[in-house]
Design a protein around this motif. Sequence first.
Motif, PDB file in Angstrom:
ATOM      1  N   VAL A   1     -12.743  -8.940 -55.787  1.00  0.00           N
ATOM      2  CA  VAL A   1     -11.989  -7.844 -55.180  1.00  0.00           C
ATOM      3  C   VAL A   1     -12.737  -7.445 -53.911  1.00  0.00           C
ATOM      4  O   VAL A   1     -13.842  -7.914 -53.649  1.00  0.00           O
ATOM      5  N   GLN A   2     -12.147  -6.584 -53.143  1.00  0.00           N
ATOM      6  CA  GLN A   2     -12.748  -6.159 -51.882  1.00  0.00           C
ATOM      7  C   GLN A   2     -14.002  -5.331 -52.126  1.00  0.00           C
ATOM      8  O   GLN A   2     -14.028  -4.458 -52.989  1.00  0.00           O
ATOM      9  N   SER A   3     -15.060  -5.614 -51.350  1.00  0.00           N
ATOM     10  CA  SER A   3     -16.273  -4.803 -51.457  1.00  0.00           C
ATOM     11  C   SER A   3     -16.007  -3.406 -50.898  1.00  0.00           C
ATOM     12  O   SER A   3     -15.097  -3.205 -50.089  1.00  0.00           O
ATOM     13  N   GLN A   4     -16.811  -2.445 -51.316  1.00  0.00           N
ATOM     14  CA  GLN A   4     -16.587  -1.059 -50.893  1.00  0.00           C
ATOM     15  C   GLN A   4     -16.767  -0.867 -49.394  1.00  0.00           C
ATOM     16  O   GLN A   4     -16.176   0.035 -48.809  1.00  0.00           O
ATOM     17  N   ASP A   5     -17.593  -1.713 -48.769  1.00  0.00           N
ATOM     18  CA  ASP A   5     -17.781  -1.576 -47.323  1.00  0.00           C
ATOM     19  C   ASP A   5     -16.767  -2.392 -46.519  1.00  0.00           C
ATOM     20  O   ASP A   5     -16.836  -2.430 -45.284  1.00  0.00           O
ATOM     21  N   ASN A   6     -15.836  -3.068 -47.211  1.00  0.00           N
ATOM     22  CA  ASN A   6     -14.723  -3.810 -46.594  1.00  0.00           C
ATOM     23  C   ASN A   6     -15.144  -5.045 -45.804  1.00  0.00           C
ATOM     24  O   ASN A   6     -14.311  -5.651 -45.124  1.00  0.00           O
ATOM     25  N   ARG A   7     -16.397  -5.466 -45.901  1.00  0.00           N
ATOM     26  CA  ARG A   7     -16.821  -6.659 -45.159  1.00  0.00           C
ATOM     27  C   ARG A   7     -16.445  -7.944 -45.880  1.00  0.00           C
ATOM     28  O   ARG A   7     -16.220  -8.976 -45.244  1.00  0.00           O
ATOM     29  N   PHE A   8     -16.403  -7.884 -47.206  1.00  0.00           N
ATOM     30  CA  PHE A   8     -16.181  -9.088 -48.006  1.00  0.00           C
ATOM     31  C   PHE A   8     -14.936  -8.886 -48.860  1.00  0.00           C
ATOM     32  O   PHE A   8     -14.915  -8.032 -49.750  1.00  0.00           O
ATOM     33  N   LEU A   9     -13.921  -9.668 -48.575  1.00  0.00           N
ATOM     34  CA  LEU A   9     -12.599  -9.448 -49.156  1.00  0.00           C
ATOM     35  C   LEU A   9     -12.301 -10.481 -50.239  1.00  0.00           C
ATOM     36  O   LEU A   9     -12.960 -11.510 -50.351  1.00  0.00           O
ATOM     37  N   TYR A  30     -25.552  -7.341 -57.534  1.00  0.00           N
ATOM     38  CA  TYR A  30     -26.974  -6.998 -57.667  1.00  0.00           C
ATOM     39  C   TYR A  30     -27.778  -7.814 -56.655  1.00  0.00           C
ATOM     40  O   TYR A  30     -27.352  -8.890 -56.217  1.00  0.00           O
ATOM     41  N   TYR A  31     -28.968  -7.296 -56.322  1.00  0.00           N
ATOM     42  CA  TYR A  31     -29.787  -7.972 -55.310  1.00  0.00           C
ATOM     43  C   TYR A  31     -31.259  -7.904 -55.692  1.00  0.00           C
ATOM     44  O   TYR A  31     -31.752  -6.870 -56.161  1.00  0.00           O
ATOM     45  N   SER A  32     -31.934  -9.037 -55.480  1.00  0.00           N
ATOM     46  CA  SER A  32     -33.381  -9.111 -55.682  1.00  0.00           C
ATOM     47  C   SER A  32     -34.062  -9.247 -54.327  1.00  0.00           C
ATOM     48  O   SER A  32     -33.848 -10.245 -53.614  1.00  0.00           O
ATOM     49  N   ASP A  33     -34.867  -8.254 -53.965  1.00  0.00           N
ATOM     50  CA  ASP A  33     -35.645  -8.340 -52.721  1.00  0.00           C
ATOM     51  C   ASP A  33     -36.634  -9.493 -52.778  1.00  0.00           C
ATOM     52  O   ASP A  33     -36.835 -10.213 -51.788  1.00  0.00           O
ATOM     53  N   ALA A  34     -37.254  -9.678 -53.932  1.00  0.00           N
ATOM     54  CA  ALA A  34     -38.279 -10.716 -54.067  1.00  0.00           C
ATOM     55  C   ALA A  34     -37.702 -12.111 -53.866  1.00  0.00           C
ATOM     56  O   ALA A  34     -38.353 -12.989 -53.278  1.00  0.00           O
ATOM     57  N   ASN A  35     -36.464 -12.317 -54.339  1.00  0.00           N
ATOM     58  CA  ASN A  35     -35.848 -13.648 -54.267  1.00  0.00           C
ATOM     59  C   ASN A  35     -34.819 -13.779 -53.147  1.00  0.00           C
ATOM     60  O   ASN A  35     -34.247 -14.864 -52.971  1.00  0.00           O
ATOM     61  N   THR A  36     -34.579 -12.689 -52.416  1.00  0.00           N
ATOM     62  CA  THR A  36     -33.517 -12.660 -51.387  1.00  0.00           C
ATOM     63  C   THR A  36     -32.233 -13.245 -51.969  1.00  0.00           C
ATOM     64  O   THR A  36     -31.639 -14.192 -51.440  1.00  0.00           O
ATOM     65  N   ASP A  37     -31.791 -12.667 -53.067  1.00  0.00           N
ATOM     66  CA  ASP A  37     -30.705 -13.272 -53.844  1.00  0.00           C
ATOM     67  C   ASP A  37     -29.741 -12.212 -54.354  1.00  0.00           C
ATOM     68  O   ASP A  37     -30.157 -11.225 -54.962  1.00  0.00           O
ATOM     69  N   HIS A  38     -28.437 -12.440 -54.104  1.00  0.00           N
ATOM     70  CA  HIS A  38     -27.367 -11.618 -54.667  1.00  0.00           C
ATOM     71  C   HIS A  38     -26.850 -12.257 -55.955  1.00  0.00           C
ATOM     72  O   HIS A  38     -26.897 -13.471 -56.118  1.00  0.00           O
ATOM     73  N   PHE A  85     -26.155  -6.177 -66.792  1.00  0.00           N
ATOM     74  CA  PHE A  85     -25.339  -6.413 -65.600  1.00  0.00           C
ATOM     75  C   PHE A  85     -23.851  -6.193 -65.909  1.00  0.00           C
ATOM     76  O   PHE A  85     -22.980  -6.780 -65.269  1.00  0.00           O
ATOM     77  N   ALA A  86     -23.554  -5.344 -66.874  1.00  0.00           N
ATOM     78  CA  ALA A  86     -22.171  -5.133 -67.319  1.00  0.00           C
ATOM     79  C   ALA A  86     -21.369  -4.351 -66.281  1.00  0.00           C
ATOM     80  O   ALA A  86     -21.907  -3.566 -65.497  1.00  0.00           O
ATOM     81  N   THR A  87     -20.059  -4.560 -66.318  1.00  0.00           N
ATOM     82  CA  THR A  87     -19.134  -3.838 -65.451  1.00  0.00           C
ATOM     83  C   THR A  87     -18.130  -3.068 -66.306  1.00  0.00           C
ATOM     84  O   THR A  87     -18.073  -3.232 -67.523  1.00  0.00           O
ATOM     85  N   GLY A 107     -28.751  -2.981 -63.767  1.00  0.00           N
ATOM     86  CA  GLY A 107     -29.460  -4.225 -63.486  1.00  0.00           C
ATOM     87  C   GLY A 107     -30.809  -4.261 -64.187  1.00  0.00           C
ATOM     88  O   GLY A 107     -31.213  -3.314 -64.863  1.00  0.00           O
ATOM     89  N   THR A 108     -31.520  -5.373 -64.015  1.00  0.00           N
ATOM     90  CA  THR A 108     -32.823  -5.535 -64.665  1.00  0.00           C
ATOM     91  C   THR A 108     -33.597  -6.657 -63.989  1.00  0.00           C
ATOM     92  O   THR A 108     -33.037  -7.417 -63.190  1.00  0.00           O
ATOM     93  N   GLN A 109     -34.883  -6.763 -64.305  1.00  0.00           N
ATOM     94  CA  GLN A 109     -35.760  -7.845 -63.861  1.00  0.00           C
ATOM     95  C   GLN A 109     -35.728  -8.044 -62.347  1.00  0.00           C
ATOM     96  O   GLN A 109     -35.679  -9.163 -61.840  1.00  0.00           O
ATOM     97  N   GLY A 110     -35.763  -6.930 -61.627  1.00  0.00           N
ATOM     98  CA  GLY A 110     -35.823  -6.992 -60.173  1.00  0.00           C
ATOM     99  C   GLY A 110     -34.496  -7.150 -59.482  1.00  0.00           C
ATOM    100  O   GLY A 110     -34.432  -7.113 -58.249  1.00  0.00           O
ATOM    101  N   TYR A 111     -33.410  -7.326 -60.237  1.00  0.00           N
ATOM    102  CA  TYR A 111     -32.062  -7.376 -59.661  1.00  0.00           C
ATOM    103  C   TYR A 111     -31.439  -5.996 -59.822  1.00  0.00           C
ATOM    104  O   TYR A 111     -31.128  -5.566 -60.935  1.00  0.00           O
ATOM    105  N   ASN A 112     -31.280  -5.299 -58.701  1.00  0.00           N
ATOM    106  CA  ASN A 112     -30.810  -3.918 -58.706  1.00  0.00           C
ATOM    107  C   ASN A 112     -29.419  -3.826 -58.093  1.00  0.00           C
ATOM    108  O   ASN A 112     -29.058  -4.611 -57.202  1.00  0.00           O
ATOM    109  N   LEU A 113     -28.661  -2.851 -58.560  1.00  0.00           N
ATOM    110  CA  LEU A 113     -27.289  -2.672 -58.088  1.00  0.00           C
ATOM    111  C   LEU A 113     -27.264  -2.310 -56.607  1.00  0.00           C
ATOM    112  O   LEU A 113     -27.983  -1.420 -56.156  1.00  0.00           O
ATOM    113  N   LEU A 114     -26.412  -3.012 -55.854  1.00  0.00           N
ATOM    114  CA  LEU A 114     -26.164  -2.669 -54.453  1.00  0.00           C
ATOM    115  C   LEU A 114     -24.964  -1.728 -54.389  1.00  0.00           C
ATOM    116  O   LEU A 114     -23.897  -2.068 -54.898  1.00  0.00           O
ATOM    117  N   PRO A 115     -25.072  -0.590 -53.749  1.00  0.00           N
ATOM    118  CA  PRO A 115     -23.955   0.362 -53.772  1.00  0.00           C
ATOM    119  C   PRO A 115     -22.773  -0.025 -52.887  1.00  0.00           C
ATOM    120  O   PRO A 115     -21.664   0.456 -53.111  1.00  0.00           O
TER     121      PRO A 115
END
Length: 250
Positions: free
Chosen positions: A66-74, A193-201, A212-214, A231-239
């Motif tokens: 679905v569309q992201s909240q910031d409308n960049r990714f549809l 979710y995003y991990s800063d350490a792994n640069t990974d969504h 990671f439930a919705t 989220g968990t293990q370094g993967y945190n929710l991106l708002p």
Amino acid sequence: MRDKLRVREWFFAAVGAITLALVPSLAGAATTAPAQHSRQLAGRYLNLHQCLYYSASAADHFTTFVQSQDNRFLAGTNVSDTQDSTPACGGGDGNYGLIGLLSGVKPMDLRGGRYLNLHQCTYYSASAVNYFTTAVPSRDGRFLAGTNVSNTPESKVNCGSGDGNYTVVPNLSYVQTLDLTSGTFLDLHQCVYYSDANTDHFTTLLGGGRPFATGTKVSTTAETAPVCAAGTQGYNLLPILPGVKALPVT
């Protein structure tokens, strides 16, 4: 008088014979009449669109349904009387661009069953330290997901094995069965979710009591705010990248 009685007896016998002849025909007509669908559908097809974006500089994929909240990714997921055959996706934000081969769309006939069996398949590359998620097959057929509409609730997730570099992660792949008769809306929640350490969504689509439930469910309410676990293990929710779309099913 005797002749009149004979005529009357003949008349009632004839009427009885005609009635008996008609009864089987009427019974047959009743049993062969086309079945009527008990629920009024808002549209015949649930078109589930999967849009997969990639950053070469980060070696990172992520998915939107679905569309992201910031409308960049549809993503063009919808309920319609038309079967979609091409995924409708945005172009990305310049850094993350659309990967057409890994995107996909699956039209599902809502008349085909009571349940939406929503399969979430998560793939991972150890060399790239990168997760990505599918809910429908990718257009190149390498990354599968068994999402379907059926009269049978499914309990076993159905995923492909991947392409050798990216392989399925069993403990992050699930199936959720949603009863389409239990409400008027399919509230499809997307959490990223995003991990800063792994640069990974990492994208999820399903509910349940997992980290990671919705909030994906069928309900009588058209929801407007995504519901996501932390989220968990370094993967945190991106708002800004989560989203929700309330799709009318009745």
